[in-house]
Design an enzyme around this catalytic site. Structure first.
Site, mmCIF file in Angstrom:
data_model
loop_
_atom_site.group_PDB
_atom_site.id
_atom_site.type_symbol
_atom_site.label_atom_id
_atom_site.label_comp_id
_atom_site.label_asym_id
_atom_site.label_seq_id
_atom_site.Cartn_x
_atom_site.Cartn_y
_atom_site.Cartn_z
ATOM 1 N N ARG A 136 39.800 35.125 58.040
ATOM 2 C CA ARG A 136 40.030 34.748 56.633
ATOM 3 C C ARG A 136 41.484 35.018 56.229
ATOM 4 N NH1 ARG A 136 37.309 38.092 53.026
ATOM 5 N NH2 ARG A 136 38.698 36.970 51.630
ATOM 6 N N ARG A 178 33.340 43.205 42.422
ATOM 7 C CA ARG A 178 34.361 42.219 42.027
ATOM 8 C C ARG A 178 34.029 41.525 40.695
ATOM 9 N NH1 ARG A 178 37.031 41.148 46.946
ATOM 10 N NH2 ARG A 178 38.838 40.575 45.707
ATOM 11 N N LYS A 228 48.467 35.160 52.463
ATOM 12 C CA LYS A 228 47.168 34.607 52.016
ATOM 13 C C LYS A 228 47.075 34.748 50.500
ATOM 14 C CE LYS A 228 43.331 37.233 52.089
ATOM 15 N NZ LYS A 228 42.623 37.327 50.799
ATOM 16 N N ASN A 229 47.422 35.924 49.976
ATOM 17 C CA ASN A 229 47.183 36.187 48.552
ATOM 18 C C ASN A 229 48.219 35.577 47.631
ATOM 19 O OD1 ASN A 229 44.909 37.477 49.341
ATOM 20 N ND2 ASN A 229 45.723 39.546 49.115
ATOM 21 N N CYS A 273 31.435 41.085 47.010
ATOM 22 C CA CYS A 273 31.684 40.877 48.442
ATOM 23 C C CYS A 273 31.533 42.238 49.124
ATOM 24 C CB CYS A 273 33.068 40.292 48.646
ATOM 25 S SG CYS A 273 34.365 41.505 48.386
ATOM 26 N N ASP A 327 44.903 46.987 50.236
ATOM 27 C CA ASP A 327 44.680 46.133 51.416
ATOM 28 C C ASP A 327 45.234 46.760 52.693
ATOM 29 O OD1 ASP A 327 45.199 42.990 49.637
ATOM 30 O OD2 ASP A 327 43.564 44.442 49.652
HETATM 31 C C1 EPZ Z 1 43.362 40.576 44.743
HETATM 32 O O1 EPZ Z 1 41.967 40.636 44.486
HETATM 33 C C2 EPZ Z 1 43.486 40.325 46.243
HETATM 34 N N1 EPZ Z 1 42.861 39.063 46.598
HETATM 35 C C3 EPZ Z 1 42.815 41.468 47.015
HETATM 36 O O2 EPZ Z 1 43.044 41.231 48.395
HETATM 37 C C4 EPZ Z 1 43.489 42.775 46.626
HETATM 38 O O3 EPZ Z 1 42.840 43.844 47.276
HETATM 39 C C5 EPZ Z 1 43.398 42.962 45.101
HETATM 40 O O4 EPZ Z 1 43.989 41.824 44.438
HETATM 41 C C6 EPZ Z 1 44.124 44.211 44.638
HETATM 42 O O5 EPZ Z 1 45.450 44.149 45.025
HETATM 43 C C7 EPZ Z 1 43.563 37.912 46.409
HETATM 44 O O6 EPZ Z 1 44.662 37.918 45.903
HETATM 45 C C8 EPZ Z 1 42.894 36.639 46.838
HETATM 46 P P1 EPZ Z 1 41.856 42.747 41.072
HETATM 47 P P2 EPZ Z 1 41.445 40.627 42.949
HETATM 48 O O7 EPZ Z 1 41.371 41.772 40.077
HETATM 49 O O8 EPZ Z 1 42.270 39.708 42.148
HETATM 50 C C9 EPZ Z 1 38.518 45.410 39.003
HETATM 51 C C10 EPZ Z 1 42.498 41.068 50.675
HETATM 52 O O9 EPZ Z 1 42.074 41.901 51.491
HETATM 53 N N2 EPZ Z 1 38.335 44.240 38.113
HETATM 54 O O10 EPZ Z 1 43.237 43.315 40.928
HETATM 55 O O11 EPZ Z 1 39.981 40.446 42.954
HETATM 56 C C11 EPZ Z 1 37.938 45.136 40.382
HETATM 57 O O12 EPZ Z 1 36.569 45.450 40.417
HETATM 58 C C12 EPZ Z 1 41.916 41.026 49.283
HETATM 59 O O13 EPZ Z 1 43.417 40.246 50.893
HETATM 60 C C13 EPZ Z 1 37.483 44.352 37.012
HETATM 61 O O14 EPZ Z 1 36.872 45.400 36.779
HETATM 62 O O15 EPZ Z 1 41.776 42.146 42.540
HETATM 63 C C14 EPZ Z 1 38.726 46.049 41.276
HETATM 64 O O16 EPZ Z 1 38.153 47.347 41.210
HETATM 65 C C15 EPZ Z 1 40.791 42.022 49.079
HETATM 66 N N3 EPZ Z 1 37.306 43.270 36.214
HETATM 67 C C16 EPZ Z 1 40.096 46.090 40.603
HETATM 68 O O17 EPZ Z 1 39.907 45.610 39.261
HETATM 69 C C17 EPZ Z 1 37.937 42.078 36.429
HETATM 70 O O18 EPZ Z 1 37.749 41.126 35.642
HETATM 71 C C18 EPZ Z 1 41.138 45.246 41.309
HETATM 72 O O19 EPZ Z 1 40.764 43.909 41.181
HETATM 73 C C19 EPZ Z 1 38.797 41.980 37.549
HETATM 74 C C20 EPZ Z 1 38.986 43.078 38.371
#
Ligand code: EPZ
Length: 419
Positions: A398, A121, A22-23, A116, A306
């Site tokens: 999802r 996020r 998915k990701n 979410c 995850d």
């Molecule tokens: C991706 O989410 C994945 N989703 C998530 O999978 C996964 O848990 C996550 O990466 C971490 O590996 C998809 O790829 C569609 P991040 P993403 O930006 O990109 C903070 C699932 O279950 N952050 O690495 O949103 C954020 O709050 C889903 O398949 C900021 O502070 O993850 C979080 O604490 C859930 N500012 C951390 O970084 C920003 O601008 C990780 O977020 C962006 C992120």
């Protein structure tokens, strides 16, 4: 809202392939917007999230055909640069379209994705990086408007956190730019490498250096390609927790165990036997599970957040006390209350979960609160005495393609009830 009924008493056995990621498929589908030609994406999982991404592609003017896990996208007819609120609300990770729409049209308008179930996020890293790349950003009343204000010959971005989504958006916005973009402290998840492999197949010039540095040399034009999405490492790990909790013996094929190498020691510490042959893995749980004390979620290559919920489900019946620290998302323990309802002994102290293993869980009615938390309830239900009825299965749909069929093929007694 469909529900799942899971009955215990069955060991998971047999061999299965693992669905496409998915990701990885979501950013790759978004990346087709850049191409301006025809791309065939194979091994694309049929999920509500990939369907939401396809709806956005069609809204942007792409022609999209789907069937048999292949999505064919003709993005030569992209005609708009906005994503309406209704489509953004369908899927939070639609934010990954921001970079590809900007890369293709130079401007974008979409509603802020919002938080979410697992956390707020924020997208501050996405937006601050786009500003460094010369984009003007306006945010008001929950809407984000971006427009290219100047063409930098080179942009250097240092991410304060290796955000997966921010890394993807920077790469997508930079792929067709005039200059060179360098990202320091980029995310190193396998899905990033899959996205870059797809983009380079379409004619991009993107390379990796040590310690999370990515170099994007902007190119003028891209061309269509055929690409097959990598296997979903989190779905693979979820099947493994199902085998572990039922004392099972399963094999997974078509995977890349390098993608989840840091999780294999957790299964071995818990007493499972792993046969790792890179694109094939066998896991046997022929003795009672043991607690694992030092699981902490980290950015790749650390333990993936995850996998936290399914692994927790598995450890609810391990002998001893397990400790899981969730370092990535601030509210990713929503599945704990339902596991406790099933008889698990779990205490939460901030980002630390203490899991005292119990002899047995018991089936009851529970509700999926988010994608991976819902999968954790299925895993727990496989071992819980009697029947477990899981509501809100739409969360699980999802990210897991026909989850009940996948587990049934491995011997589980599980069925979906449509409401
Ligand atoms: C991706 O989410 C994945 N989703 C998530 O999978 C996964 O848990 C996550 O990466 C971490 O590996 C998809 O790829 C569609 P991040 P993403 O930006 O990109 C903070 C699932 O279950 N952050 O690495 O949103 C954020 O709050 C889903 O398949 C900021 O502070 O993850 C979080 O604490 C859930 N500012 C951390 O970084 C920003 O601008 C990780 O977020 C962006 C992120």
């Amino acid at each position: 809202m469909d529900s799942l009924i899971v009955n215990s008493g069955r060991r998971l056995t047999g061999e299965t392939a693992v669905q496409g990621s998915k990701n990885s498929s979501l950013p790759i589908l978004a990346a087709t917007v850049l191409v301006g030609g025809v791309c065939q994406i194979h091994n694309c999982p049929e999920l509500t999230d990939t369907k939401a991404a396809i709806a956005i592609l069609r809204h942007l003017g792409c022609k999209v055909k789907t069937g048999n896990n292949t999505v064919t996208v003709d993005s030569s007819t992209v005609s708009c640069y906005n994503i309406p609120d209704s489509l953004m609300r369908e899927m939070r990770s639609s934010i990954v379209f921001l970079g590809s729409i900007l890369g293709r049209t130079g401007k974008a308008e979409l509603s802020a994705p919002g938080g979410c179930e697992i956390g707020l996020r924020p997208i501050d890293l996405h937006l601050s990086s786009l500003k460094v790349m010369g984009y003007k950003i306006e945010e008001d009343y929950g809407y984000i408007r971006c427009e290219k204000a100047k063409d930098n010959s080179s942009s250097v971005i240092s991410l304060s956190f290796p955000s997966v989504g921010a890394t993807e958006n920077i790469i997508l916005a930079a792929a067709l730019s005039k200059g060179r973009t360098i990202i320091h402290n980029a995310a190193r998840e396998p899905e990033i490498y899959d996205l870059v492999a797809f983009l380079n197949e379409c004619g991009c010039k993107i390379s990796f250096r040590m310690q999370g540095t990515v170099i994007i040399e902007g190119v003028k034009k891209l061309h269509g390609c055929r690409y097959s999405v990598m296997a979903d490492r989190i779905v693979a790990l979820t099947y493994m927790t199902g085998a572990a909790i039922t004392g099972g013996d399963i094999s997974l094929n078509g995977i890349n165990t390098n993608h989840f190498r840091t999780v294999l020691p957790v299964f071995e510490s818990a007493g499972c036997r792993i046969e790792d042959r890179k694109s094939f893995l066998r896991i046997r749980a022929d003795k009672p599970l043991r607690a694992v004390r030092d699981i902490r979620t980290m950015p790749y290559p650390g333990f993936p957040t995850d996998a936290q919920a399914p692994i927790m489900a598995m450890l609810t019946v391990a002998q001893g006390t397990s400790v899981i620290i969730e370092n990535i998302f601030e509210s990713r323990f929503k599945h704990v209350s339902d596991l406790v309802r099933m008889g698990a002994k779990i205490k939460i102290e901030g980002k630390i979960a203490l899991i005292d293993g119990v002899k047995e869980l018991y089936g009851t009615t529970v509700t999926a609160s988010d994608l991976r938390g819902g999968a954790a309830l299925v895993v727990a239900g496989l071992a819980a005495k009697g029947s477990t009825v899981i509501g809100n299965v739409s969360h699980i749909d999802r990210g897991y393609e026909k989850i009940e069929e996948s587990f049934k093929n491995l011997g589980a007694d599980i069925k979906r009830v449509k409401h």
